[in-house]
Design a protein around this motif. Structure first.
Motif, PDB file in Angstrom:
ATOM      1  N   VAL A   5      -1.028  16.935  -3.130  1.00 14.79           N
ATOM      2  CA  VAL A   5       0.762  17.363  -3.095  1.00 14.79           C
ATOM      3  C   VAL A   5       0.187  18.649  -3.026  1.00 14.79           C
ATOM      4  CG1 VAL A   5       2.907  17.587  -3.375  1.00 14.79           C
ATOM      5  CG2 VAL A   5       1.690  15.688  -4.223  1.00 14.79           C
ATOM      6  N   ILE A   6       0.153  18.893  -1.577  1.00 17.08           N
ATOM      7  CA  ILE A   6       0.283  21.081  -1.153  1.00 17.08           C
ATOM      8  C   ILE A   6       1.799  21.789  -1.512  1.00 17.08           C
ATOM      9  CG2 ILE A   6      -0.445  21.959   0.242  1.00 17.08           C
ATOM     10  CD1 ILE A   6      -2.280  20.111   1.797  1.00 17.08           C
ATOM     11  N   GLN A   7       1.991  22.699  -2.134  1.00 17.41           N
ATOM     12  CA  GLN A   7       3.136  23.129  -2.519  1.00 17.41           C
ATOM     13  C   GLN A   7       3.057  24.081  -1.501  1.00 17.41           C
ATOM     14  OE1 GLN A   7       5.354  22.673  -4.513  1.00 17.41           O
ATOM     15  NE2 GLN A   7       6.575  24.288  -4.497  1.00 17.41           N
ATOM     16  N   ASN A   8       3.688  24.264  -0.466  1.00 19.82           N
ATOM     17  CA  ASN A   8       4.142  25.026   0.827  1.00 19.82           C
ATOM     18  C   ASN A   8       4.684  26.363  -0.038  1.00 19.82           C
ATOM     19  OD1 ASN A   8       2.998  23.019   2.701  1.00 19.82           O
ATOM     20  ND2 ASN A   8       5.381  22.285   2.972  1.00 19.82           N
ATOM     21  N   ALA A   9       4.344  27.148   1.323  1.00 21.58           N
ATOM     22  CA  ALA A   9       5.324  28.618   1.265  1.00 21.58           C
ATOM     23  C   ALA A   9       6.684  28.529   0.497  1.00 21.58           C
ATOM     24  CB  ALA A   9       4.381  29.674   1.943  1.00 21.58           C
ATOM     25  N   ASP A  10       6.991  27.900   1.597  1.00 17.64           N
ATOM     26  CA  ASP A  10       9.085  28.102   1.425  1.00 17.64           C
ATOM     27  C   ASP A  10       9.424  27.192   0.253  1.00 17.64           C
ATOM     28  OD1 ASP A  10       7.789  25.334   2.295  1.00 17.64           O
ATOM     29  OD2 ASP A  10       9.283  25.783   4.222  1.00 17.64           O
ATOM     30  N   GLY A  11       8.208  26.328  -0.531  1.00 18.68           N
ATOM     31  CA  GLY A  11       8.973  25.930  -1.378  1.00 18.68           C
ATOM     32  C   GLY A  11       8.814  23.828  -1.026  1.00 18.68           C
ATOM     33  N   THR A  12       8.682  24.255  -0.305  1.00 21.04           N
ATOM     34  CA  THR A  12       8.194  22.503  -0.343  1.00 21.04           C
ATOM     35  C   THR A  12       6.950  22.211  -0.660  1.00 21.04           C
ATOM     36  OG1 THR A  12       7.860  22.666   2.347  1.00 21.04           O
ATOM     37  CG2 THR A  12      10.095  22.251   1.956  1.00 21.04           C
ATOM     38  N   ALA A  33       0.629  -0.530   0.441  1.00 20.48           N
ATOM     39  CA  ALA A  33       0.122   0.012   0.027  1.00 20.48           C
ATOM     40  C   ALA A  33       1.132   1.072   0.298  1.00 20.48           C
ATOM     41  CB  ALA A  33      -1.046  -0.291   0.775  1.00 20.48           C
ATOM     42  N   PHE A  34       1.653   1.285   0.571  1.00 22.28           N
ATOM     43  CA  PHE A  34       2.864   2.618   0.732  1.00 22.28           C
ATOM     44  C   PHE A  34       3.387   2.912  -0.955  1.00 22.28           C
ATOM     45  CE2 PHE A  34       4.297   1.374   5.464  1.00 22.28           C
ATOM     46  CZ  PHE A  34       2.939   1.813   5.767  1.00 22.28           C
ATOM     47  N   ALA A  35       3.993   1.766  -1.765  1.00 19.34           N
ATOM     48  CA  ALA A  35       3.855   1.959  -2.708  1.00 19.34           C
ATOM     49  C   ALA A  35       2.983   2.434  -3.364  1.00 19.34           C
ATOM     50  CB  ALA A  35       4.505   0.940  -3.395  1.00 19.34           C
ATOM     51  N   ILE A  36       1.984   1.649  -3.205  1.00 21.96           N
ATOM     52  CA  ILE A  36       0.230   2.078  -3.992  1.00 21.96           C
ATOM     53  C   ILE A  36       0.539   3.768  -3.915  1.00 21.96           C
ATOM     54  CG2 ILE A  36      -1.630   2.172  -4.591  1.00 21.96           C
ATOM     55  CD1 ILE A  36      -1.119  -1.251  -4.322  1.00 21.96           C
ATOM     56  N   PHE A  37       0.581   3.884  -2.188  1.00 25.02           N
ATOM     57  CA  PHE A  37       0.002   5.793  -2.332  1.00 25.02           C
ATOM     58  C   PHE A  37       1.338   6.212  -2.976  1.00 25.02           C
ATOM     59  CE2 PHE A  37      -1.469   3.780   1.916  1.00 25.02           C
ATOM     60  CZ  PHE A  37      -3.330   3.436   0.967  1.00 25.02           C
ATOM     61  N   ASP A  38       2.812   6.676  -2.964  1.00 23.16           N
ATOM     62  CA  ASP A  38       3.612   6.893  -3.453  1.00 23.16           C
ATOM     63  C   ASP A  38       3.367   7.240  -4.708  1.00 23.16           C
ATOM     64  OD1 ASP A  38       4.793   7.162  -0.621  1.00 23.16           O
ATOM     65  OD2 ASP A  38       6.179   5.270  -1.223  1.00 23.16           O
ATOM     66  N   SER A  39       3.590   6.078  -5.524  1.00 19.54           N
ATOM     67  CA  SER A  39       2.783   5.983  -7.228  1.00 19.54           C
ATOM     68  C   SER A  39       1.378   7.206  -7.385  1.00 19.54           C
ATOM     69  CB  SER A  39       2.206   4.317  -7.666  1.00 19.54           C
ATOM     70  OG  SER A  39       1.812   4.993  -8.934  1.00 19.54           O
ATOM     71  N   MET A  40       0.686   6.594  -6.281  1.00 19.01           N
ATOM     72  CA  MET A  40      -0.331   7.769  -6.346  1.00 19.01           C
ATOM     73  C   MET A  40      -0.398   9.089  -6.322  1.00 19.01           C
ATOM     74  SD  MET A  40      -3.762   5.763  -5.416  1.00 19.01           S
ATOM     75  CE  MET A  40      -4.719   4.171  -5.973  1.00 19.01           C
ATOM     76  N   TYR A  41       0.999   9.728  -5.452  1.00 18.65           N
ATOM     77  CA  TYR A  41       1.320  10.966  -5.373  1.00 18.65           C
ATOM     78  C   TYR A  41       1.687  10.988  -6.360  1.00 18.65           C
ATOM     79  CZ  TYR A  41      -0.771  11.293  -0.688  1.00 18.65           C
ATOM     80  OH  TYR A  41      -1.817  11.409   0.690  1.00 18.65           O
ATOM     81  N   ALA A  42       3.268  10.513  -6.374  1.00 21.40           N
ATOM     82  CA  ALA A  42       3.985  11.083  -7.420  1.00 21.40           C
ATOM     83  C   ALA A  42       2.639  11.262  -8.858  1.00 21.40           C
ATOM     84  CB  ALA A  42       4.482   9.674  -8.008  1.00 21.40           C
ATOM     85  N   ASN A  43       1.950  10.329  -9.680  1.00 24.29           N
ATOM     86  CA  ASN A  43       1.939  10.266 -10.719  1.00 24.29           C
ATOM     87  C   ASN A  43      -0.120  11.750 -10.696  1.00 24.29           C
ATOM     88  OD1 ASN A  43      -0.934   9.279  -9.630  1.00 24.29           O
ATOM     89  ND2 ASN A  43      -0.402   7.340 -10.887  1.00 24.29           N
ATOM     90  N   GLY A  44      -0.397  12.609  -9.642  1.00 26.12           N
ATOM     91  CA  GLY A  44      -1.028  13.484  -9.620  1.00 26.12           C
ATOM     92  C   GLY A  44      -2.964  12.990  -8.866  1.00 26.12           C
ATOM     93  N   THR A  45      -2.739  11.546  -8.393  1.00 21.48           N
ATOM     94  CA  THR A  45      -4.138  11.051  -7.978  1.00 21.48           C
ATOM     95  C   THR A  45      -4.402  11.372  -7.334  1.00 21.48           C
ATOM     96  OG1 THR A  45      -3.309   9.427  -9.490  1.00 21.48           O
ATOM     97  CG2 THR A  45      -5.419   9.033  -7.770  1.00 21.48           C
ATOM     98  N   CYS A  46      -3.355  11.857  -5.812  1.00 18.89           N
ATOM     99  CA  CYS A  46      -3.729  12.418  -5.096  1.00 18.89           C
ATOM    100  C   CYS A  46      -3.004  13.464  -4.869  1.00 18.89           C
ATOM    101  CB  CYS A  46      -3.497  11.369  -3.988  1.00 18.89           C
ATOM    102  SG  CYS A  46      -4.008   9.732  -3.207  1.00 18.89           S
TER     103      CYS A  46
END
Length: 609
Positions: free
Chosen positions: A190-197, A175-188
């Motif tokens: 990803v919040i862009q912070n003010a400091d660039g992180t 599941a961790f590998a699946i979740f990482d894949s979803m965050y990487a391909n935009g399915t989940c």
């Protein structure tokens, strides 16, 4: 001649004397028999509810609850009698043993939903629900495993033993590998912070994808249950199953247990210089601290030491609940020091049940191949755990009855994966913790198992209890789960210990660990393998994602390597005189002595020359 033949004719006359019984007579006489059976059951139930023996029996409850003092006579006290599968168990003993089983399973049942919800940054309300749903589903499907329902064709559903199921740890790494894949391909998101992180946002849809993919892949394990047990054991011998179990436990220690011990397995583990994860678990916690702070390490170590002390001095009752003791002691100290956030308890409902919250169940194509591999590993794990349960319960561990228990258990395991998805819970599989409870309490009775299911379901319905579990600090949970995951590694080592350790066995295990341990120690090992492939079609990209998930999940790649090598490498025929430290056969000793005598004679000749 007539007189000689007359004696044999007498028995023939006698056998013709009884009058055949009419069918109506049989029906009339059967009615009072069934009535007598019902009356006997009612009498036995009345005696059990109204007599001291029916409630307490002859069980030594003092032994069960007395603390252990090492190196004393009390530590070597005689064990109470063994209660087999269908014994008439006293009510109090059935309730206590059932409660024991529930406590022994509790930490293992609540840990996966807590880890899943934390990995997806879900809200506290959803996290509490996931814990409750996991407990309720485990209780219901454990009842199915214990029931042993007969099907046409001589097949069964369930083992008929005290076989308790729980949310599988094998799903976590995948599941961790699946979740990482979803965050990487935009399915989940990803919040862009003010400091660039960047920070991973809440993604309940990823959990829905996991449930839907698990639902369709569960049919593989159902189909495997109808394959003859001997073929399954030939395809998945200890060299494969032991390797997989070792890698599951080791990967969970690295991805969840140890990071939580130090403060959290979320983004705070990287110690960012800004953002909400600058401190663990977040900057909004009552007493946030940097990841790896001495306070966090001390809380986790306190929980671990509590488990050790319980094993050393605790009564048999407490020893089976040592994980709960570790959590309780750690939470008491953490609460006194102000590290516990009680908001999850306040927001949790008093009473809850399944489907209070739901997820959009969909299929994530790149996760199909990894989840199929997960279900294969679940079947392998179930076969070993069912064999251990049968041995602890003192029933046959070979023969047609044992094979039917394996078949019914694997089928029920597959059905558990299907219905658990409908219950909004990740795949459920047979747990091994209750086998230790059977050995310690010497109670293998299914009545105690049903009480265990009752308590697990009750724990899930009491919503506030889920809020309490959710309020456990990460460091306390990590100190306990690291030990829990290490026990999974030990289980795998125990399976590997059954090997004769031929050169073939050593080669297979070494080749599997080549990929598994490399993956474990260097998580980015396969990350950039397909990075150069651009403009791939959706189908090709899904296949590449599936391969990436398998390659980056240690136990999957190690299990596949061990499985393939076990099938293609020729069987090594051992010399019967190679016994690895055991007493060799008499003919081998004679051969060895003769060989030694020949060598001595040769040496004498060389000296004379």
């Amino acid at each position: 001649m007539a007189n000689a033949t007359s004696p044999p004719e007498e028995p023939e006359i006698k056998t013709q004397q009884p009058v055949p019984v009419d069918a109506s007579t049989i029906k009339i006489s059967a009615i009072p028999v069934r009535g007598e059976q019902l009356r006997d059951k009612l009498v036995n139930l009345r005696q059990k509810l109204t007599t001291r023996h029916g409630w307490l029996g002859d069980y030594d409850f003092v032994w069960l609850c007395s603390p252990t003092l090492p190196f004393t006579q009390a530590a070597r006290r005689k064990n109470p009698p063994f209660f087999p599968l269908h014994a008439d168990l006293p009510l109090v003993l059935a309730i206590i043993c059932g409660f024991q089983h529930a406590l022994a399973m509790l930490a293992g049942l609540i840990t996966p939903p807590i880890i899943f919800s934390s990995a997806l940054n879900l809200s506290g309300e959803l996290q509490a629900y996931m814990i409750s749903a996991s407990l309720i589903a485990c209780g219901i499907l454990s009842l199915v495993q214990m029931s042993r329902i007969r099907l046409p064709g001589g097949y069964f559903i369930g083992t008929g033993l005290i076989t308790v199921v729980g949310t599988s740890f094998a799903t976590l790494s995948t599941a961790f590998a699946i979740f990482d894949s979803m965050y990487a391909n935009g399915t989940c998101p990803v919040i862009q912070n003010a400091d660039g992180t960047t920070t991973n946002g809440p993604c309940p849809d990823a959990y829905g994808y996991l449930l839907g993919t698990s639902l369709i892949c569960s049919f593989l394990e159902m189909g495997m249950s109808f394959v003859p047990v001997r073929i399954l054991q030939r395809i998945f011998p200890p060299v494969v199953t032991g390797t997989v179990i070792v890698m599951i436990g080791a990967s969970l220690i690295g991805t969840s247990g140890a990071p939580n011990w130090a403060g959290g397995s979320n983004d705070c583990a990287s110690r960012p210089t800004s953002g909400i994860f600058q401190l663990c678990p977040t900057i909004f916690a009552p007493k946030p601290l940097p990841w790896g702070s001495p306070q966090f390490m001390g809380l986790g170590f306190l929980s671990f030491v509590s488990i050790v002390l319980t094993e050393l001095f605790g009564s048999p009752f407490l020893k089976n609940a040592s994980i709960i003791v570790g959590l309780l002691v750690g939470c008491i100290v953490a609460g006194a020091c102000g590290y516990i956030d009680g908001s999850s308890i306040q927001t949790a409902p008093a009473i809850t049940f399944l489907w209070v919250h739901t997820f959009n169940i969909r299929v994530y194509a790149p996760a199909i191949l990894p989840m199929l591999a997960v279900y294969i590993s679940l079947a392998m794990e179930a076969i070993g755990d069912i064999a251990a349960s049968a041995e602890a319960s003192r029933v046959d561990v070979e023969g047609p009855e044992f094979d039917s228990r394996i078949q019914g258990g694997v089928l029920s395991d597959g059905l558990g994966g299907f219905f658990s998805a409908l219950f909004t819970v990740t795949p459920l599989s047979v747990f091994a913790q209750n086998n230790g409870v059977i050995v310690i309490t010497r109670c293998a009775n299914r009545g105690a198992g049903r009480w265990c299911c009752f308590f697990i379901i009750l724990f899930g319905i009491l919503g506030k209890l889920s809020g309490v579990f959710l309020a456990i600090p990460n460091s306390v949970l990590g100190g306990v789960t690291t030990f829990l995951f290490a026990s999974v590694v030990v289980s795998g080592i125990r399976v590997l210990s059954y090997l004769p350790w031929t050169r073939r066995d050593r080669f297979i295990v070494a080749a599997a660990f080549t990929f598994g341990i490399a993956d474990l120690l260097v998580p980015s090992f396969w990350t950039y393998l397909f990075l150069s492939i651009t403009n791939a079609s959706p189908g090709l990209q899904g296949l590449l994602d599936s391969i990436s998930i398998i390659l980056t999940t240690p136990f999957l790649i190690a299990g596949i390597v061990a499985l393939v090598l076990n099938l293609i490498l020729p069987i090594e025929i051992r010399d019967p005189c190679e016994v690895d430290g055991k007493v060799p056969p008499a003919r081998c000793i004679a051969d060895i002595e003769a060989h030694a005598t020949d060598n001595e004679a040769t040496e004498e000749k060389e000296v004379v020359v």
